[in-house]
Design a protein around this motif. Structure first.
Motif, short mmCIF file in Angstrom:
data_model
loop_
_atom_site.label_atom_id
_atom_site.label_comp_id
_atom_site.label_asym_id
_atom_site.label_seq_id
_atom_site.Cartn_x
_atom_site.Cartn_y
_atom_site.Cartn_z
N VAL A 142 0.84 -1.20 0.00
CA VAL A 142 0.00 0.00 0.00
C VAL A 142 0.87 1.25 0.00
O VAL A 142 0.63 2.19 -0.78
CB VAL A 142 -0.95 -0.01 1.21
N TYR A 143 1.87 1.27 0.88
CA TYR A 143 2.75 2.43 0.93
C TYR A 143 3.49 2.62 -0.38
O TYR A 143 3.57 3.74 -0.91
CB TYR A 143 3.75 2.30 2.08
N GLY A 144 4.01 1.52 -0.93
CA GLY A 144 4.70 1.62 -2.21
C GLY A 144 3.78 2.12 -3.31
O GLY A 144 4.19 2.91 -4.17
N GLY A 145 2.51 1.67 -3.29
CA GLY A 145 1.55 2.14 -4.28
C GLY A 145 1.29 3.63 -4.17
O GLY A 145 1.17 4.34 -5.18
N ILE A 146 1.22 4.13 -2.92
CA ILE A 146 1.00 5.57 -2.72
C ILE A 146 2.19 6.36 -3.25
O ILE A 146 2.03 7.40 -3.90
CB ILE A 146 0.78 5.86 -1.22
N VAL A 147 3.40 5.85 -2.97
CA VAL A 147 4.61 6.54 -3.46
C VAL A 147 4.64 6.56 -4.98
O VAL A 147 4.92 7.59 -5.61
CB VAL A 147 5.87 5.87 -2.90
N VAL A 148 4.32 5.42 -5.60
CA VAL A 148 4.30 5.34 -7.07
C VAL A 148 3.28 6.30 -7.65
O VAL A 148 3.51 6.95 -8.69
CB VAL A 148 4.01 3.90 -7.53
N ALA A 149 2.12 6.43 -6.99
CA ALA A 149 1.05 7.28 -7.52
C ALA A 149 1.33 8.76 -7.32
O ALA A 149 0.97 9.58 -8.18
CB ALA A 149 -0.27 6.91 -6.85
N ALA A 150 1.99 9.13 -6.23
CA ALA A 150 2.10 10.55 -5.88
C ALA A 150 3.43 11.18 -6.24
O ALA A 150 3.47 12.30 -6.77
CB ALA A 150 1.84 10.71 -4.38
N VAL A 151 4.53 10.50 -5.98
CA VAL A 151 5.84 11.16 -6.08
C VAL A 151 6.20 11.57 -7.51
O VAL A 151 6.69 12.69 -7.72
CB VAL A 151 6.94 10.27 -5.46
N PRO A 152 6.01 10.72 -8.54
CA PRO A 152 6.37 11.18 -9.89
C PRO A 152 5.68 12.47 -10.30
O PRO A 152 6.30 13.34 -10.93
CB PRO A 152 5.94 10.01 -10.78
N ALA A 153 4.39 12.62 -9.95
CA ALA A 153 3.68 13.85 -10.29
C ALA A 153 4.27 15.05 -9.55
O ALA A 153 4.41 16.14 -10.13
CB ALA A 153 2.20 13.70 -9.96
N VAL A 154 4.63 14.85 -8.29
CA VAL A 154 5.17 15.96 -7.49
C VAL A 154 6.54 16.38 -8.01
O VAL A 154 6.80 17.58 -8.19
CB VAL A 154 5.24 15.56 -6.00
N VAL A 155 7.43 15.41 -8.25
CA VAL A 155 8.76 15.79 -8.73
C VAL A 155 8.69 16.37 -10.14
O VAL A 155 9.49 17.25 -10.50
CB VAL A 155 9.74 14.59 -8.69
N TRP A 156 7.76 15.90 -10.97
CA TRP A 156 7.56 16.50 -12.30
C TRP A 156 7.14 17.96 -12.15
O TRP A 156 7.66 18.84 -12.85
CB TRP A 156 6.49 15.71 -13.05
N LEU A 157 6.23 18.22 -11.23
CA LEU A 157 5.73 19.58 -11.02
C LEU A 157 6.83 20.50 -10.48
O LEU A 157 6.95 21.65 -10.90
CB LEU A 157 4.54 19.56 -10.06
N VAL A 158 7.66 19.98 -9.58
CA VAL A 158 8.68 20.80 -8.92
C VAL A 158 9.94 20.92 -9.77
O VAL A 158 10.56 21.99 -9.81
CB VAL A 158 9.02 20.21 -7.54
N MET A 159 10.33 19.86 -10.46
CA MET A 159 11.62 19.83 -11.14
C MET A 159 11.56 20.02 -12.65
O MET A 159 12.49 20.55 -13.25
CB MET A 159 12.35 18.51 -10.85
N VAL A 160 10.47 19.58 -13.28
CA VAL A 160 10.40 19.61 -14.75
C VAL A 160 9.65 20.85 -15.25
O VAL A 160 10.13 21.54 -16.16
CB VAL A 160 9.73 18.33 -15.28
N VAL A 161 8.48 21.08 -14.68
CA VAL A 161 7.65 22.19 -15.18
C VAL A 161 8.37 23.54 -15.14
O VAL A 161 8.28 24.31 -16.09
CB VAL A 161 6.32 22.26 -14.39
N PRO A 162 9.14 23.85 -14.08
CA PRO A 162 9.85 25.14 -14.08
C PRO A 162 10.96 25.23 -15.11
O PRO A 162 11.45 26.33 -15.40
CB PRO A 162 10.44 25.21 -12.66
N GLY A 163 11.37 24.11 -15.70
CA GLY A 163 12.36 24.13 -16.78
C GLY A 163 13.80 24.27 -16.32
O GLY A 163 14.61 24.89 -17.03
N PHE A 164 14.15 23.67 -15.18
CA PHE A 164 15.52 23.76 -14.68
C PHE A 164 16.51 23.10 -15.64
O PHE A 164 16.34 21.96 -16.03
CB PHE A 164 15.64 23.09 -13.30
N GLY A 165 17.55 23.83 -15.99
CA GLY A 165 18.62 23.28 -16.80
C GLY A 165 18.40 23.41 -18.28
O GLY A 165 19.15 22.88 -19.06
#
Length: 466
Positions: free
Chosen positions: A443-466
């Motif tokens: 269950v915990y692993g499923g929550i991490v899989v569902a939530a973390v990629p979206a969060v890191v995409w929003l924080v790291m990719v969308v702003p266009g770093f690099g």
């Protein structure tokens, strides 16, 4: 219907049957690997067994064998008391000590599973004996390993930075390290709050001798390490007799005395415990300094201890987490069939061909997270970063942020019980309901899989770093 889609649907069926019928998922996965491999992918037995994780099998068996001996002779109880002294009795600090320890090990060059294999058995033994959620302690160990996992001198860091250089992408070693460090630190803080960490603070400090509720007694009559020689066994075990015989089962009275002593007294070092501690240090040195295989080293050390103190080790083989070994090896063998028949590459290329760079980026992060929950994180990063090159070349997505997001997404999910680190945590937990613990990790692993990629995409990719 394509063979790739069939293989994915079969994996879903395996999960459904294992969940609803309480059948070992590893056994189901072996059967699925055979069926899909032979009938769909046209693989022979060698092709199917190519995905069998022989190295992980040896690590799981070796590490759980060695630490079963450590539990039997009271070494883990001694380590628990030593940990309490280290933080002056503050039980709430122990999960953070374990987080920092695994993070330091991976940051200086230890492979993440090796660091978890060394720390998890000690951390989980402490958790069970002092009423800390095994899920909390196990998750803190794994996230600690990933927090330090991308330092410039770490294994993961050098691999990812090497891929970036080979693909001629802009890179930033420090940004990659900090991205993983802060992501795992934040997750660990949230987990600590949600899974009982604040209650541990309210407990205040405890005396070190109160930390262990089970294990080997200290110099008590009938304790395992002193139950030889002229003792007379009066219990129902196989050790009755007098003279020079060996008694492996203490009398009821002796057992009561041992339990009282180990609960209220200070556990001191004995020759068996000193030898076991030496073996644990040797394991660390062999893995970190000599680059030897953790599983083979652990089995060798366990055999040496078993030969010297057979009475402490007699039940250790039975305490190896065989059901967990079957579970993990079966699932990873099926994932190997998926890789052999091209299912994972097929999914990645399908996403990489999407014409919307930001959408392709988040989907690649999710593919990395989902696949890495069952397979090698390094292998997934090595496959996905090159797939991201075409739309990174367009200049609409920052390369530094995208690489960091892929790296974090592919490793933060190693808490899954089907990944190497999650499997080690599951196997290392003593005296717990493994079925329940497995469900919690899933269950915990499923929550991490569902939530973390979206969060890191929003924080790291969308702003266009690099």
């Amino acid at each position: 219907m394509s063979s790739e889609l069939i293989s994915i649907l079969v994996l879903v069926v395996v999960f459904v049957i294992a969940t609803t019928r309480s059948v070992n998922m590893g056994a189901l996965a072996f059967a699925a690997a055979f069926g899909v491999g032979e009938l769909v992918a046209d693989l022979d037995a060698d092709g199917i067994f190519a995905g069998f994780p022989g190295d992980l099998f040896v690590v799981l068996v070796g590490v759980t064998y060695l630490f079963a001996i450590a539990r039997a002779n009271g070494t883990t109880d001694w380590l628990v008391q030593a940990s309490i002294r280290l933080v002056r009795g503050r039980v709430a600090l122990i999960p953070w000590v374990m987080f920092a320890l695994t993070g330091a090990l991976t940051a200086i060059g230890a492979v993440s599973p090796a660091a978890v294999a060394i720390v998890a058995p000690i951390a989980l033994s402490f958790a069970v004996r002092h009423g800390i959620s095994p899920l909390l302690m196990g998750v803190m160990v794994v996230h600690g390993a990933q927090a330090g996992g991308f330092s410039p001198i770490s294994i993961y860091g050098t691999i990812v930075n090497g891929i970036v250089e080979r693909e001629k992408l802009p890179g930033n070693e420090i940004a990659l390290f900090l991205a993983s460090l802060f992501t795992n630190l934040v997750i660990a803080a949230v987990v600590f709050v949600l899974f009982g960490g604040l209650k541990l603070w309210k407990q205040g400090a405890v005396a070190p001798e109160e930390a262990t509720g089970s294990g080997a007694a200290e110099d008590a009559p009938g304790a395992p390490e002193t139950n030889t020689g002229t003792d007379t066994g009066t219990g129902t075990g196989t050790g009755t007799g007098t003279g020079t015989g060996t008694s492996t089962v203490a009398s009821p009275t002796a057992t009561a005395v041992a339990t009282h002593s180990e609960t209220t007294g200070v556990i001191r070092l004995t020759p068996a415990r000193i030898a076991t501690l030496t073996a644990l240090v040797a394991l660390v040195v062999a893995v970190l300094a000599l680059d030897l295989d953790a599983g083979l080293t652990a089995i060798t050390l366990a055999v040496v201890l078993s030969t010297a103190w057979p009475e402490d080790s007699r039940r250790a083989v039975g305490q190896i987490a065989w059901s967990t070994v079957l579970l993990i090896c079966g699932v990873l063998t099926y994932v190997g069939v998926l890789e052999e028949m091209g299912t994972i590459k097929w999914a990645g290329e399908g996403v990489g061909g999407i014409g919307v760079p930001l959408l392709a980026a988040v989907l690649l992060c999710y593919i990395g997270a989902i696949v890495s929950a069952f397979a090698s994180s390094v292998g997934i990063m090595g496959a996905l970063i090159p797939l991201a090159v075409p739309f990174l070349a367009q200049g609409e997505i920052g390369a530094v942020g995208m690489v960091a997001a892929l790296a974090v997404s592919a490793t933060v999910v190693d808490v899954s019980p089907f990944s190497t680190n999650g499997a080690l945590v599951l196997a290392a937990a003593p005296d717990v309901d493994r079925e329940r613990f497995l469900r919690q990790l899933m269950v915990y692993g499923g929550i991490v899989v569902a939530a973390v990629p979206a969060v890191v995409w929003l924080v790291m990719v969308v702003p266009g770093f690099g």
